[in-house]
Design a protein around this motif. Structure first.
Motif, PDB file in Angstrom:
ATOM      1  N   VAL A  92       1.316   2.874  -5.327  1.00 25.57           N
ATOM      2  CA  VAL A  92       0.856   1.630  -5.954  1.00 25.57           C
ATOM      3  C   VAL A  92       0.604   1.849  -7.441  1.00 25.57           C
ATOM      4  O   VAL A  92       0.995   1.027  -8.287  1.00 25.57           O
ATOM      5  N   ASP A  93      -0.020   2.975  -7.795  1.00 27.15           N
ATOM      6  CA  ASP A  93      -0.292   3.281  -9.198  1.00 27.15           C
ATOM      7  C   ASP A  93       0.995   3.551  -9.978  1.00 27.15           C
ATOM      8  O   ASP A  93       1.090   3.217 -11.164  1.00 27.15           O
ATOM      9  N   THR A  94       1.960   4.182  -9.318  1.00 26.45           N
ATOM     10  CA  THR A  94       3.256   4.403  -9.968  1.00 26.45           C
ATOM     11  C   THR A  94       3.902   3.071 -10.334  1.00 26.45           C
ATOM     12  O   THR A  94       4.387   2.881 -11.459  1.00 26.45           O
ATOM     13  N   LEU A  95       3.909   2.143  -9.399  1.00 24.91           N
ATOM     14  CA  LEU A  95       4.496   0.832  -9.666  1.00 24.91           C
ATOM     15  C   LEU A  95       3.700   0.067 -10.724  1.00 24.91           C
ATOM     16  O   LEU A  95       4.284  -0.622 -11.569  1.00 24.91           O
ATOM     17  N   ALA A  96       2.378   0.205 -10.692  1.00 24.05           N
ATOM     18  CA  ALA A  96       1.552  -0.468 -11.697  1.00 24.05           C
ATOM     19  C   ALA A  96       1.878   0.027 -13.109  1.00 24.05           C
ATOM     20  O   ALA A  96       1.845  -0.751 -14.069  1.00 24.05           O
TER      21      ALA A  96
ATOM     22  N   ASP B 112       4.382  -1.995 -14.490  1.00 22.08           N
ATOM     23  CA  ASP B 112       4.004  -3.420 -14.450  1.00 22.08           C
ATOM     24  C   ASP B 112       4.550  -4.140 -13.219  1.00 22.08           C
ATOM     25  O   ASP B 112       4.977  -5.302 -13.288  1.00 22.08           O
ATOM     26  N   ILE B 113       4.509  -3.455 -12.076  1.00 19.46           N
ATOM     27  CA  ILE B 113       4.933  -4.048 -10.811  1.00 19.46           C
ATOM     28  C   ILE B 113       3.747  -4.000  -9.847  1.00 19.46           C
ATOM     29  O   ILE B 113       3.184  -2.931  -9.612  1.00 19.46           O
ATOM     30  N   GLY B 114       3.392  -5.152  -9.290  1.00 18.70           N
ATOM     31  CA  GLY B 114       2.325  -5.197  -8.303  1.00 18.70           C
ATOM     32  C   GLY B 114       2.836  -4.785  -6.937  1.00 18.70           C
ATOM     33  O   GLY B 114       3.997  -5.020  -6.598  1.00 18.70           O
ATOM     34  N   ALA B 115       1.969  -4.156  -6.146  1.00 18.71           N
ATOM     35  CA  ALA B 115       2.377  -3.687  -4.821  1.00 18.71           C
ATOM     36  C   ALA B 115       1.211  -3.817  -3.855  1.00 18.71           C
ATOM     37  O   ALA B 115       0.045  -3.947  -4.262  1.00 18.71           O
TER      38      ALA B 115
ATOM     39  N   SER C 288      14.200  -2.616  -2.689  1.00 18.75           N
ATOM     40  CA  SER C 288      14.142  -1.518  -3.649  1.00 18.75           C
ATOM     41  C   SER C 288      13.314  -1.973  -4.837  1.00 18.75           C
ATOM     42  O   SER C 288      13.156  -3.180  -5.082  1.00 18.75           O
ATOM     43  N   ILE C 289      12.802  -1.007  -5.580  1.00 22.98           N
ATOM     44  CA  ILE C 289      12.022  -1.344  -6.762  1.00 22.98           C
ATOM     45  C   ILE C 289      12.857  -2.155  -7.750  1.00 22.98           C
ATOM     46  O   ILE C 289      12.377  -3.113  -8.369  1.00 22.98           O
ATOM     47  N   SER C 290      14.126  -1.800  -7.866  1.00 19.63           N
ATOM     48  CA  SER C 290      14.986  -2.461  -8.843  1.00 19.63           C
ATOM     49  C   SER C 290      15.380  -3.879  -8.436  1.00 19.63           C
ATOM     50  O   SER C 290      16.004  -4.592  -9.231  1.00 19.63           O
TER      51      SER C 290
ATOM     52  N   GLU D 132      14.579  -3.380 -12.982  1.00 23.30           N
ATOM     53  CA  GLU D 132      15.540  -2.273 -13.044  1.00 23.30           C
ATOM     54  C   GLU D 132      14.871  -1.035 -13.631  1.00 23.30           C
ATOM     55  O   GLU D 132      14.396  -1.047 -14.772  1.00 23.30           O
ATOM     56  N   LEU D 133      14.822   0.020 -12.830  1.00 20.85           N
ATOM     57  CA  LEU D 133      14.184   1.268 -13.253  1.00 20.85           C
ATOM     58  C   LEU D 133      15.100   2.438 -12.956  1.00 20.85           C
ATOM     59  O   LEU D 133      15.909   2.408 -12.030  1.00 20.85           O
TER      60      LEU D 133
END
Length: 253
Positions: A119-123, A126-129, A201-203, A207-208
């Protein structure tokens, strides 16, 4: 564990899925024996279907293994629980092995920590999880991480030894479609239900770069501790080679 060094083993995957699983098993055993310190393995695998132990005793398992092979994926049976998952070059494979005098006691707190790291990685990007099981997700688990409006992007499972525990999992950075293309027929063969619409997927959201996500996830695990960049040593490889056939469903099937 806070205040102790963390060994990072990065980019060590061999392109032999059963051997890679056996290496993780050997590390768990050696950490439990006190021969190795806390270790985070992390890397980008080849095309793999990792079956769970329950899959191996499910009617249709032989067929599921053959489907994976026919689609160009290397099958393995992983040491943690859960159901089949798919890896490819835009999926991050990790295994965190930590010594513990009582690994059962802190089992849920380790799951919570890994989910929080994701969750912190995505934050950071700037992505909420959110953490929690989604209805009809593949390889369901209460500590799955999902992106609201997209779907599941991380799953994990845990294996306990006498004096250590290992949480292994996957982070899907790109190309969820390739996961569904394999999992849908594999799950059908195993008689399992899944909703491909919540495989994400995250992307799908932003896009990461896969390496950037991997590096941030590692950074959060290390924190303020000493980082030791390590390789798989000869003793671990030797022990893993002895386990390899146990993790190969082509032999078990």
């Amino acid at each position: 564990m806070e205040g102790t060094p963390l060994s990072i083993v990065k980019g060590h995957l061999t392109a032999d899925a059963p051997l890679d699983t056996a290496i993780s098993r050997a590390i768990l055993q050696r950490v439990s024996d006190g021969d190795l310190a806390e270790t985070l393995q992390i890397g980008r695998p080849h095309k793999v279907v990792a079956f769970g132990k329950h899959d191996a005793i499910t009617r249709g398992f032989d067929r599921a293994v053959q489907i994976a092979l026919d689609l160009g994926f290397d099958p393995t049976t992983r040491i943690a629980g859960g159901r089949a998952v798919v890896f490819h070059k835009h999926v991050i494979r990790f295994a965190w092995t930590v010594p513990s005098p009582d690994p059962v006691r802190d089992m849920h707190s380790r799951f919570e920590l890994v989910a929080a790291r994701m969750v912190d990685t995505l934050a950071y990007f700037d992505i909420g999880a959110a953490v929690g099981q989604l209805e009809l997700e593949y390889c369901p688990g209460r500590y799955s991480v999902s992106i609201p409006g997209a779907g599941k992007v991380m799953g994990s499972g845990q294996r306990l030894a006498r004096r250590a525990a290992q949480i292994a999992g996957m982070i899907v950075v790109r190309d969820a479609a390739s996961i569904n293309a394999v999992l849908e027929p594999v799950y059908e063969a195993l008689g399992l239900a899944m909703d491909p619409n919540i495989t994400a997927s995250i992307s799908d959201v932003k896009e990461l770069d896969t390496e950037a996500v991997m590096d941030r996830f590692c950074h959060l695990f290390v924190g303020d501790r000493e980082r030791i960049d390590a390789d798989i040593d000869d003793d671990t490889y030797s022990r893993a080679r002895g386990f390899r056939n146990d993790q190969d469903p082509r032999i078990l099937a």
